[in-house]
Design an enzyme around this catalytic site. Structure first.
Site, PDB file in Angstrom:
ATOM      1  N   THR A 154     -30.326 -17.454  11.573  1.00  9.18           N
ATOM      2  CA  THR A 154     -31.577 -16.732  11.772  1.00  9.18           C
ATOM      3  C   THR A 154     -31.848 -15.850  10.561  1.00  9.18           C
ATOM      4  O   THR A 154     -30.925 -15.352   9.916  1.00  9.18           O
ATOM      5  CB  THR A 154     -31.539 -15.887  13.053  1.00  9.18           C
ATOM      6  OG1 THR A 154     -30.445 -14.962  12.984  1.00  9.18           O
ATOM      7  CG2 THR A 154     -31.353 -16.775  14.271  1.00  9.18           C
ATOM      8  N   ASN A 200     -36.414 -11.651  15.932  1.00  6.88           N
ATOM      9  CA  ASN A 200     -37.171 -12.558  16.803  1.00  6.88           C
ATOM     10  C   ASN A 200     -37.293 -13.978  16.239  1.00  6.88           C
ATOM     11  O   ASN A 200     -38.083 -14.779  16.756  1.00  6.88           O
ATOM     12  CB  ASN A 200     -38.570 -12.005  17.113  1.00  6.88           C
ATOM     13  CG  ASN A 200     -38.542 -11.025  18.267  1.00  6.88           C
ATOM     14  OD1 ASN A 200     -37.749 -11.160  19.196  1.00  6.88           O
ATOM     15  ND2 ASN A 200     -39.399 -10.018  18.206  1.00  6.88           N
ATOM     16  N   ASP A 248     -25.074  -9.364  21.516  1.00  3.72           N
ATOM     17  CA  ASP A 248     -25.909  -9.619  22.690  1.00  3.72           C
ATOM     18  C   ASP A 248     -27.387  -9.767  22.347  1.00  3.72           C
ATOM     19  O   ASP A 248     -28.138 -10.408  23.076  1.00  3.72           O
ATOM     20  CB  ASP A 248     -25.731  -8.481  23.707  1.00  3.72           C
ATOM     21  CG  ASP A 248     -24.312  -8.417  24.249  1.00  3.72           C
ATOM     22  OD1 ASP A 248     -23.788  -9.478  24.639  1.00  3.72           O
ATOM     23  OD2 ASP A 248     -23.722  -7.315  24.271  1.00  3.72           O
ATOM     24  N   ARG A 276     -18.966   1.705  15.665  1.00  5.96           N
ATOM     25  CA  ARG A 276     -20.158   2.555  15.674  1.00  5.96           C
ATOM     26  C   ARG A 276     -20.340   3.223  17.029  1.00  5.96           C
ATOM     27  O   ARG A 276     -20.792   4.370  17.114  1.00  5.96           O
ATOM     28  CB  ARG A 276     -21.400   1.738  15.329  1.00  5.96           C
ATOM     29  CG  ARG A 276     -21.780   0.713  16.382  1.00  5.96           C
ATOM     30  CD  ARG A 276     -23.044  -0.043  16.001  1.00  5.96           C
ATOM     31  NE  ARG A 276     -24.169   0.363  16.817  1.00  5.96           N
ATOM     32  CZ  ARG A 276     -25.054  -0.490  17.340  1.00  5.96           C
ATOM     33  NH1 ARG A 276     -24.934  -1.789  17.113  1.00  5.96           N
ATOM     34  NH2 ARG A 276     -26.055  -0.057  18.062  1.00  5.96           N
ATOM     35  N   GLU A 328     -31.811  -2.996  23.272  1.00  4.36           N
ATOM     36  CA  GLU A 328     -33.002  -2.926  22.432  1.00  4.36           C
ATOM     37  C   GLU A 328     -33.930  -1.839  22.958  1.00  4.36           C
ATOM     38  O   GLU A 328     -34.204  -1.766  24.158  1.00  4.36           O
ATOM     39  CB  GLU A 328     -33.737  -4.272  22.437  1.00  4.36           C
ATOM     40  CG  GLU A 328     -32.892  -5.454  21.990  1.00  4.36           C
ATOM     41  CD  GLU A 328     -32.600  -5.420  20.512  1.00  4.36           C
ATOM     42  OE1 GLU A 328     -33.410  -4.849  19.750  1.00  4.36           O
ATOM     43  OE2 GLU A 328     -31.559  -5.961  20.104  1.00  4.36           O
TER      44      GLU A 328
END
EC number: 2.7.1.91
Length: 646
Positions: free
Chosen positions: A212, A216, A239, A349, A616
Site C-alpha cells: 500500500t 485508505n 490493525d 509507543r 483511528e
C-alpha cells in the site's frame, strides 16, 4: 514399506475452490472433532536421510504429529527432536536428486519449533525414500507421505480405503496479501519478505502481494477486486489496514456477498490486538514481535476461518463506519492518538504514551447507555464483585485462563522469488545442509553437499500448476500500473485532527433509534465522570492486553468496560498491568465496571476530547453502535491448544 490408513475421514479447512464467498466460508469452516484419536497411526515407514551417509529413521504419522525414531547406526535411548508437532509445521514438499543415477526420492518438511528460550526457529527435515528399486516407486512413496501430511495440515479428508495420491489435493488456495511497508517501525516489508513469504510458500499457498502506498489505499483496492478469484485477503501490518479492508468491502454494491470474503491479519504493526486474539484462539502462549508473527503465519498456513462480529458505529454527523476491534473514549483513546508521534518506537509507543497519560490524567463527564445482552457471557463470576449503581445490573467476566527496506514494485506474485533461507542441519549430522531458497513457490536445495559427494536436490511438485494458477497468469487483476515504492521508510507526520473514512453500505441498525432520539425501553443509562470508556469486540486491546478475557469472535456481544473518576494513578496502572494477564476484573477495583451489550450510545458531555474507532480518530461528539453478529469472516486457523500427544 508398511502403510496404515484411518477407517474414517478427516474433514475441513482450505478446500476445493468454492463458487461464492459464502461457499468459501462453508468450505473453510472449523472442523468437527476428529474421529481419530491423536495417536492413531496413519502412515508408517522406513526412510534414509540426506545426505545418504546419514542415519536411517522409522517415521510414524499421526493426526497431531510426526514421530521420528532413529534405527541406524543405533537406536537412540532418548531421541532428540523425535516428535514434530503438526501445529509447528508450515508445509512439506517432495524433491529429487539431480544425479541421474540416484533412484531415491526425497521428502522434506518445514517446521518452526520453539527454542530453549521460547522463540521459534526455522528447521527442515529431509528424508530419503529408497526402499524400492526404481525412482518412480520411491517417488510415489514420498508423494504419499507429502500428500497425507498436507491433508492433515489443511484439514482435508483422507480416504479410508483408497490410495493416498496427490489427486486428493485441490488447487492451492489463492491469497491477496496487502502489506503496509511503513508498519512496525518500517520493518513490515522486511518481516514479510524474510518470514511470511517463505512460510506461505512452504505451505504451498498461492499469493499476490501489494504494498500500500497511502492512507485508505487498501480500502480503494478491495472495492475494485474481482473477489471470486481470491480465497482470502490478508493484511500484513497492524490493525489499521484490516480496518480499511473491511470498510472497503462494506462500501461495495455487493457488500452482502463481499463482506463474507475471509480476511486475515499477520501482525507487523505497532497495534496488533486482533492478532493477539487469533494467537490465543489458536492455543499458543502469549507472544510479541516476530514470535507473534510466526504463530499467526503458522495458523494461516493451516487454513480455517471463524465468523467475525462487526460493530456498526454511527457518528455525530450521521455517517457510519464498521469496527472489528474497539470504540474508545478517555484514557485509552488519548494514549492511542497522542502516542502517534512516537510511532518510530513500534509497540513501545503505547508504553511511553501510558506513562505520559498517567502523568496528566484527565476525567471526562459523559453519559453511557446500553442495551444489555439477553444472555450473559459464558464466564465465571470474579473473585471480588464489582460495586454497581442500581442501573448497572450486569455481570463482570472472570479472570482469563493462564495463558531500511529496498524499493519494490507494488505488486508481487509467487513467481520465482530469490528468498534466501538460513542453512539447515541434517538429522543426526552436525554439518549444515545446502542453503534453501524458494523458487516458484517450491523449496529447492541449492548448491552441492559440502564435499560429501551427494548431488543437490530439485523440487518435484506433487501436482502440475493448473491453467488458472497465478504462475500461468500474465498479471493479477490488481496489478495495473505497477508503480514503485519510494525508498524512504519514514511515516508522514500524524495529523491530530485526522478523521477516519466512512462506510456507506452495510446492514441497517435495527436496534438503534436515530442518534439524539429517546432510547427505547430496556436500555440502561449511567452518567458521571469517567477516566475511560471502552467498547471492545474481541478479547484483546493489544497483543499483550486482554481487556475482555472471555470474549469470542462471534459471541454477538460488545464488551463495555469503564473506569469512573476518582481512581488513583497507581490503581489505574495496576489495572493495566493486570490486563496483561486478563485478571484485572479480579482486583476488586471499585471504579472499574463492565457490561455485555448488544448496542450502546456514548454521549460526551465534556466539550473537548478524543474518540477512536479501531485506533483511528473520528469526529468528536455523541455516537452509537450496534453489533452485527457474524457479519464478517476471519481467517483464524484451527482452534485449540497445540500440545504433545499423550
Amino acid at each position: 514399506m508398511k502403510t496404515q490408513r484411518p477407517e474414517q475421514e478427516l474433514t475441513w479447512s482450505w478446500g476445493h475452490r468454492p463458487r461464492s464467498a459464502l461457499d468459501r466460508v462453508k468450505a473453510m469452516a472449523p472442523p468437527p472433532p476428529l474421529p481419530l484419536t491423536p495417536s492413531t497411526p496413519l502412515l508408517h515407514g522406513e526412510f534414509g536421510s540426506y545426505p545418504a551417509r546419514g542415519p536411517r529413521f522409522a517415521l510414524t504419522l499421526t493426526p497431531q504429529a510426526l514421530h521420528i525414531q532413529r534405527l541406524r547406526p543405533k537406536p537412540e535411548a532418548r531421541p532428540r527432536g523425535g516428535l514434530v508437532l503438526l501445529a509447528e509445521v508450515s508445509g512439506c514438499c517432495t524433491l529429487r536428486s539431480r544425479s541421474p543415477s540416484d533412484s531415491a526420492a526425497y521428502f522434506c518438511i518445514y517446521t518452526y519449533p520453539r527454542g530453549r528460550r521460547g522463540g521459534r526457529r526455522r528447521a527442515a527435515r529431509t528424508f530419503r525414500a529408497d526402499g524400492a528399486a526404481t525412482y518412480e516407486e520411491n517417488r510415489a512413496e514420498a508423494q504419499r507421505w507429502a500428500t497425507a501430511l498436507t491433508c492433515l495440515l489443511r484439514g482435508l479428508p483422507l480416504p479410508g480405503d483408497g490410495e493416498i495420491t496427490p489427486d486428493l489435493l485441490p488447487r492451492p488456495p489463492r491469497l491477496l496479501l496487502l502489506v503496509n511497508p511503513f508498519g512496525g517501525r518500517g520493518l513490515a516489508w522486511h518481516w514479510c519478505k524474510n518470514h511470511v513469504l517463505p512460510m506461505i510458500s512452504e505451505a504451498g499457498l498461492s499469493f499476490n502481494l501489494i504494498q500500500t502506498e497511502r492512507h485508505n489505499h487498501a480500502r480503494e483496492l478491495v472495492q475494485g477486486l474481482s473477489l471470486s478469484e481470491w480465497d482470502g485477503i490478508v493484511t500484513v501490518s497492524g490493525d489499521g489496514l484490516l480496518y480499511e479492508v473491511l470498510n472497503g468491502l462494506l462500501e461495495r454494491p455487493d457488500w452482502e456477498e463481499a463482506v463474507k470474503t475471509p480476511v486475515g491479519i499477520l501482525p507487523c504493526g505497532s497495534g496488533n490486538a486482533l492478532a493477539g486474539a487469533v494467537n490465543q484462539h489458536g492455543g499458543f502462549e502469549p507472544a510479541l514481535g516476530i514470535d507473534l508473527l510466526l504463530n499467526c503465519s503458522l495458523l494461516l498456513c493451516r487454513g480455517g476461518s471463524h465468523p467475525l462480529d462487526l460493530l456498526s458505529v454511527t457518528l455525530a454527523s450521521g455517517s457510519r463506519c464498521f469496527s472489528f476491534l474497539s470504540v474508545a473514549w478517555g484514557f485509552v483513546s488519548d494514549v492511542d492518538i497522542q502516542s502517534e508521534r512516537f510511532r518510530a518506537l513500534g509497540s513501545a509507543r503505547f508504553t511511553l504514551g501510558t506513562v505520559l497519560g498517567l502523568a496528566t490524567l484527565h476525567t471526562y463527564r459523559g453519559r453511557l447507555s446500553y442495551l444489555p445482552a439477553t444472555v450473559e457471557p459464558a464466564s465465571p463470576a470474579p473473585a471480588h464483585g464489582l460495586p454497581r449503581a442500581k442501573s448497572e445490573l450486569t455481570l463482570a467476566p472472570g479472570p482469563a485462563p493462564p495463558v531500511a527496506h529496498s524499493p519494490l514494485h507494488r505488486s508481487v506474485s509467487d513467481l520465482p522469488l530469490p528468498l534466501p533461507q538460513p542453512a539447515l542441519t541434517s538429522p543426526g549430522s552436525p554439518e549444515p545442509l545446502p542453503i534453501l531458497s524458494l523458487n516458484g513457490g517450491g523449496p529447492e536445495l541449492a548448491g552441492d553437499w559440502g564435499g560429501a559427494g551427494d548431488a543437490p536436490l530439485s523440487p518435484d511438485p506433487l501436482l502440475p500448476s493448473p491453467p488458472g494458477s497465478p504462475k500461468a497468469a500474465q498479471l493479477s487483476p490488481i496489478t495495473e500500473g505497477a508503480s514503485e515504492m519510494p525508498a524512504s521508510s519514514g511515516l508522514p507526520p500524524p495529523t491530530p485532527d485526522a478523521r477516519v473514512a466512512i462506510s456507506a453500505g452495510g446492514p441497517p441498525d435495527h436496534l438503534l433509534p436515530p442518534l439524539g432520539a429517546p432510547l427505547p425501553p430496556g436500555w440502561v443509562t449511567m452518567e458521571g465522570d469517567f477516566v475511560l470508556i471502552l467498547a471492545i469486540s474481541p478479547s484483546h486491546l493489544g497483543a499483550d492486553l486482554v481487556a475482555a478475557p472471555h470474549a469470542r469472535f462471534d459471541d454477538g456481544l460488545v464488551h463495555l468496560c469503564w473506569v469512573r473518576g476518582g481512581i488513583s494513578r497507581a490503581a489505574l496502572l495496576r489495572l493495566f498491568l493486570a490486563m496483561e494477564r486478563g485478571n484485572h476484573f479480579s482486583l476488586g477495583c471499585p471504579q472499574l465496571g463492565y457490561a455485555a451489550a448488544r448496542a450502546f450510545r456514548l454521549e460526551p458531555l465534556t466539550p473537548r476530547g478524543v474518540l477512536t474507532v479501531d485506533g483511528e480518530q473520528v469526529e468528536y461528539g455523541p455516537l452509537q453502535a450496534q453489533v452485527h453478529p457474524g457479519l464478517g469472516t476471519l481467517l483464524t486457523g484451527p482452534s485449540g491448544r497445540p500440545g504433545r500427544e499423550p
